[in-house]
Motif scaffolding. Structure first.
Motif, PDB file in Angstrom:
ATOM      1  N   ARG A  49       6.158 -12.304   1.009  1.00 46.54           N
ATOM      2  CA  ARG A  49       6.630 -12.951   2.235  1.00 46.54           C
ATOM      3  C   ARG A  49       7.049 -11.945   3.307  1.00 46.54           C
ATOM      4  O   ARG A  49       7.756 -12.294   4.247  1.00 46.54           O
ATOM      5  N   VAL A  50       6.606 -10.706   3.180  1.00 46.54           N
ATOM      6  CA  VAL A  50       6.964  -9.712   4.188  1.00 46.54           C
ATOM      7  C   VAL A  50       6.478 -10.184   5.560  1.00 46.54           C
ATOM      8  O   VAL A  50       5.340 -10.639   5.705  1.00 46.54           O
ATOM      9  N   PRO A  51       7.321 -10.138   6.590  1.00 45.24           N
ATOM     10  CA  PRO A  51       6.879 -10.535   7.931  1.00 45.24           C
ATOM     11  C   PRO A  51       5.712  -9.659   8.385  1.00 45.24           C
ATOM     12  O   PRO A  51       5.676  -8.450   8.096  1.00 45.24           O
ATOM     13  N   PHE A  52       4.775 -10.248   9.097  1.00 41.79           N
ATOM     14  CA  PHE A  52       3.623  -9.479   9.564  1.00 41.79           C
ATOM     15  C   PHE A  52       4.052  -8.333  10.474  1.00 41.79           C
ATOM     16  O   PHE A  52       3.416  -7.276  10.491  1.00 41.79           O
ATOM     17  N   SER A  53       5.135  -8.532  11.225  1.00 39.32           N
ATOM     18  CA  SER A  53       5.603  -7.463  12.104  1.00 39.32           C
ATOM     19  C   SER A  53       6.054  -6.260  11.282  1.00 39.32           C
ATOM     20  O   SER A  53       5.776  -5.108  11.640  1.00 39.32           O
ATOM     21  N   ARG A  54       6.757  -6.527  10.179  1.00 35.81           N
ATOM     22  CA  ARG A  54       7.203  -5.440   9.305  1.00 35.81           C
ATOM     23  C   ARG A  54       6.020  -4.796   8.600  1.00 35.81           C
ATOM     24  O   ARG A  54       5.940  -3.566   8.477  1.00 35.81           O
ATOM     25  N   LEU A  55       5.067  -5.617   8.152  1.00 35.44           N
ATOM     26  CA  LEU A  55       3.881  -5.088   7.489  1.00 35.44           C
ATOM     27  C   LEU A  55       3.079  -4.212   8.440  1.00 35.44           C
ATOM     28  O   LEU A  55       2.607  -3.130   8.060  1.00 35.44           O
ATOM     29  N   ASP A 101      -3.833   1.643  -5.402  1.00 33.94           N
ATOM     30  CA  ASP A 101      -3.254   2.919  -4.985  1.00 33.94           C
ATOM     31  C   ASP A 101      -3.586   3.170  -3.523  1.00 33.94           C
ATOM     32  O   ASP A 101      -4.007   4.260  -3.140  1.00 33.94           O
ATOM     33  N   GLU A 102      -3.384   2.136  -2.692  1.00 38.74           N
ATOM     34  CA  GLU A 102      -3.725   2.236  -1.275  1.00 38.74           C
ATOM     35  C   GLU A 102      -2.541   2.671  -0.419  1.00 38.74           C
ATOM     36  O   GLU A 102      -2.726   3.190   0.671  1.00 38.74           O
ATOM     37  N   LEU A 103      -1.318   2.449  -0.909  1.00 39.13           N
ATOM     38  CA  LEU A 103      -0.121   2.777  -0.140  1.00 39.13           C
ATOM     39  C   LEU A 103       0.550   4.007  -0.730  1.00 39.13           C
ATOM     40  O   LEU A 103       0.515   4.235  -1.949  1.00 39.13           O
ATOM     41  N   ASP A 104       1.193   4.797   0.132  1.00 42.92           N
ATOM     42  CA  ASP A 104       1.916   5.958  -0.384  1.00 42.92           C
ATOM     43  C   ASP A 104       3.322   5.536  -0.811  1.00 42.92           C
ATOM     44  O   ASP A 104       3.750   4.392  -0.601  1.00 42.92           O
ATOM     45  N   ASP A 105       4.064   6.461  -1.410  1.00 39.86           N
ATOM     46  CA  ASP A 105       5.377   6.151  -1.965  1.00 39.86           C
ATOM     47  C   ASP A 105       6.349   5.666  -0.895  1.00 39.86           C
ATOM     48  O   ASP A 105       7.155   4.751  -1.141  1.00 39.86           O
ATOM     49  N   ASP A 106       6.299   6.252   0.294  1.00 39.36           N
ATOM     50  CA  ASP A 106       7.206   5.837   1.360  1.00 39.36           C
ATOM     51  C   ASP A 106       6.915   4.406   1.802  1.00 39.36           C
ATOM     52  O   ASP A 106       7.842   3.624   2.082  1.00 39.36           O
ATOM     53  N   GLN A 107       5.641   4.062   1.897  1.00 41.89           N
ATOM     54  CA  GLN A 107       5.275   2.699   2.282  1.00 41.89           C
ATOM     55  C   GLN A 107       5.721   1.690   1.228  1.00 41.89           C
ATOM     56  O   GLN A 107       6.237   0.614   1.557  1.00 41.89           O
ATOM     57  N   ILE A 108       5.533   2.035  -0.036  1.00 37.86           N
ATOM     58  CA  ILE A 108       5.958   1.144  -1.119  1.00 37.86           C
ATOM     59  C   ILE A 108       7.469   0.938  -1.081  1.00 37.86           C
ATOM     60  O   ILE A 108       7.965  -0.190  -1.197  1.00 37.86           O
ATOM     61  N   LEU A 109       8.210   2.017  -0.885  1.00 41.24           N
ATOM     62  CA  LEU A 109       9.671   1.929  -0.816  1.00 41.24           C
ATOM     63  C   LEU A 109      10.119   1.082   0.361  1.00 41.24           C
ATOM     64  O   LEU A 109      11.079   0.306   0.262  1.00 41.24           O
ATOM     65  N   ALA A 110       9.404   1.186   1.477  1.00 36.09           N
ATOM     66  CA  ALA A 110       9.766   0.423   2.667  1.00 36.09           C
ATOM     67  C   ALA A 110       9.535  -1.077   2.485  1.00 36.09           C
ATOM     68  O   ALA A 110      10.195  -1.892   3.139  1.00 36.09           O
ATOM     69  N   LEU A 111       8.629  -1.442   1.604  1.00 32.04           N
ATOM     70  CA  LEU A 111       8.303  -2.850   1.398  1.00 32.04           C
ATOM     71  C   LEU A 111       9.070  -3.490   0.248  1.00 32.04           C
ATOM     72  O   LEU A 111       9.226  -4.707   0.208  1.00 32.04           O
ATOM     73  N   ARG A 112       9.536  -2.677  -0.693  1.00 36.71           N
ATOM     74  CA  ARG A 112      10.142  -3.220  -1.899  1.00 36.71           C
ATOM     75  C   ARG A 112      11.493  -3.864  -1.596  1.00 36.71           C
ATOM     76  O   ARG A 112      12.321  -3.298  -0.892  1.00 36.71           O
ATOM     77  N   ARG A 113      11.689  -5.046  -2.185  1.00 37.04           N
ATOM     78  CA  ARG A 113      12.954  -5.762  -2.037  1.00 37.04           C
ATOM     79  C   ARG A 113      13.755  -5.655  -3.322  1.00 37.04           C
ATOM     80  O   ARG A 113      13.185  -5.617  -4.408  1.00 37.04           O
ATOM     81  N   PRO A 114      15.097  -5.622  -3.213  1.00 38.96           N
ATOM     82  CA  PRO A 114      15.908  -5.554  -4.439  1.00 38.96           C
ATOM     83  C   PRO A 114      15.774  -6.843  -5.246  1.00 38.96           C
ATOM     84  O   PRO A 114      15.944  -7.945  -4.729  1.00 38.96           O
ATOM     85  N   THR A 115      15.432  -6.695  -6.517  1.00 40.05           N
ATOM     86  CA  THR A 115      15.255  -7.838  -7.405  1.00 40.05           C
ATOM     87  C   THR A 115      15.795  -7.467  -8.774  1.00 40.05           C
ATOM     88  O   THR A 115      15.544  -6.373  -9.280  1.00 40.05           O
ATOM     89  N   ASP A 116      16.505  -8.401  -9.397  1.00 40.81           N
ATOM     90  CA  ASP A 116      17.065  -8.163 -10.719  1.00 40.81           C
ATOM     91  C   ASP A 116      16.050  -8.583 -11.772  1.00 40.81           C
ATOM     92  O   ASP A 116      16.091  -9.690 -12.299  1.00 40.81           O
TER      93      ASP A 116
END
Length: 341
Positions: free
Chosen positions: A30-36, A161-176
């Motif tokens: 559900r990442v907003p398209f603007s953020r993506l 493996d299309e995104l780099d580590d920084d991009q993955i970190l920027a998209l990841r949401r905290p989940t338990d």
């Protein structure tokens, strides 16, 4: 998206940006398209056009699903042996059920594999003990209860493996992800999930209309369910469009004392989108996705071969995928009241 027929892999092949969009949605459906767009370094309009094209052509769909082990669904992996020439019809019939997912035709076209997600033990047993065995074209049924999942729910598939580590970190949401206790869904939760099962990117006004709650209330509730690992967002896409041409079901016998360690290791492999502990003689179940047959061979001999605790390994390639994760078929919803026989 039509889950009952494979998409022609020649149509609209995915380019690098398409694959980046897919991987991003696997991280946060559900990442907003603007953020993506910001993370990918392209315009909002470009991301929106790409998603709408893929969604409109039936090549991709985001769906919101409950984690079955948390909300009390009875999950089993079922293998149905069929009279030669009848697997297609049986697979189609199973795919139409809202409590069945991941329907594939395997083993030379005479076996159907699927995952049940039943709302009650009675519903599950009716399928396994009465309906399937009573079908004339069915020659055998075996079922294994899912006891624990290492991968296949929240967290997504790590094979791209299309995104780099920084991009993955920027998209990841905290989940338990570690919380596995039971969670009671209320009527508004169920109403919201009935919408998300069709479209995981449904708008908050749509969710509010379905639940009778305010937009701010459904936003907070969905955030809570997601952060608690109760609801996750899956991306339905054929791996062949991403360059992965081989899917296989893997079963292995592992001693109980080694199962947690082996399962965690297998579940961390990028080739494995699903890994679970099950009942039965082969206690480890996994789905393996590789680019080609040689890749599957390398995975079996190198990665699995290095795990000495894996024994009695069985690899069954999927010949055709009839239905993927989606629990919505023909307008029937997972949380609708069961039909009266």
């Amino acid at each position: 998206m039509n889950h009952n027929h494979p998409v022609d892999p020649v149509i609209a092949p995915f380019d690098s940006l398409d694959r980046q969009v897919v991987q991003a949605l696997m991280i946060d459906g559900r990442v907003p398209f603007s953020r993506l767009a910001e993370v990918l370094g392209v315009s909002d309009q470009t991301v929106t056009r790409r998603y709408r094209r893929l969604r409109g052509e039936g090549l991709l769909r985001v769906i919101g699903l409950p984690l079955g082990l948390r909300v009390g669904l009875y999950q089993s992996q079922v293998r149905v042996n069929c009279v030669p020439g009848t697997a297609g019809a049986i697979a189609e019939a199973l795919a139409r059920r809202p409590d069945i997912a991941w329907v594939t035709i395997n083993a030379g076209g005479a076996e159907v594999s699927c995952m049940t997600r039943s709302r009650s033990r009675r519903e599950r047993d009716s399928l396994l003990l009465d309906k399937l065995p009573g079908t004339r074209q069915v020659t055998g049924v075996s079922a294994r209860t899912i006891l624990h999942m290492w991968t296949g729910g929240p967290g997504g598939w790590r094979g791209l493996d299309e995104l780099d580590d920084d991009q993955i970190l920027a998209l990841r949401r905290p989940t338990d992800f570690g919380t596995m206790g039971g969670f009671e869904l209320d009527p508004a939760d169920r109403a919201m999930l009935n919408v998300l099962e069709r479209d995981g990117r449904a708008t908050y006004p749509e969710l509010a209309a379905a639940t009778g709650k305010s937009e701010s209330t459904v936003r907070r509730r969905l955030d809570h369910l997601t952060e608690e690992g109760v609801v996750f967002f899956d991306v339905e896409v054929l791996p062949i469009h991403l360059g992965f041409n081989v899917e296989a079901l893997m079963s292995a016998a592992v001693a109980p004392s080694d199962l947690e360690a082996v399962g965690s290791t297998v579940g961390s492999h990028p080739e494995v989108p699903f890994a679970a502990a099950t009942t039965g003689a082969t206690s480890l179940l996994a789905v393996v996705v590789c680019r080609d047959i040689e890749g599957l061979y390398q995975y079996v001999t190198m990665r699995l071969g290095a795990i000495k605790e894996v024994a009695q390994l069985e690899i069954t390639p999927a010949l055709r995928t009839v239905k993927r994760a989606g629990l919505m078929t023909d307008g029937v919803r997972l949380f609708d009241p069961p039909a009266v026989a």
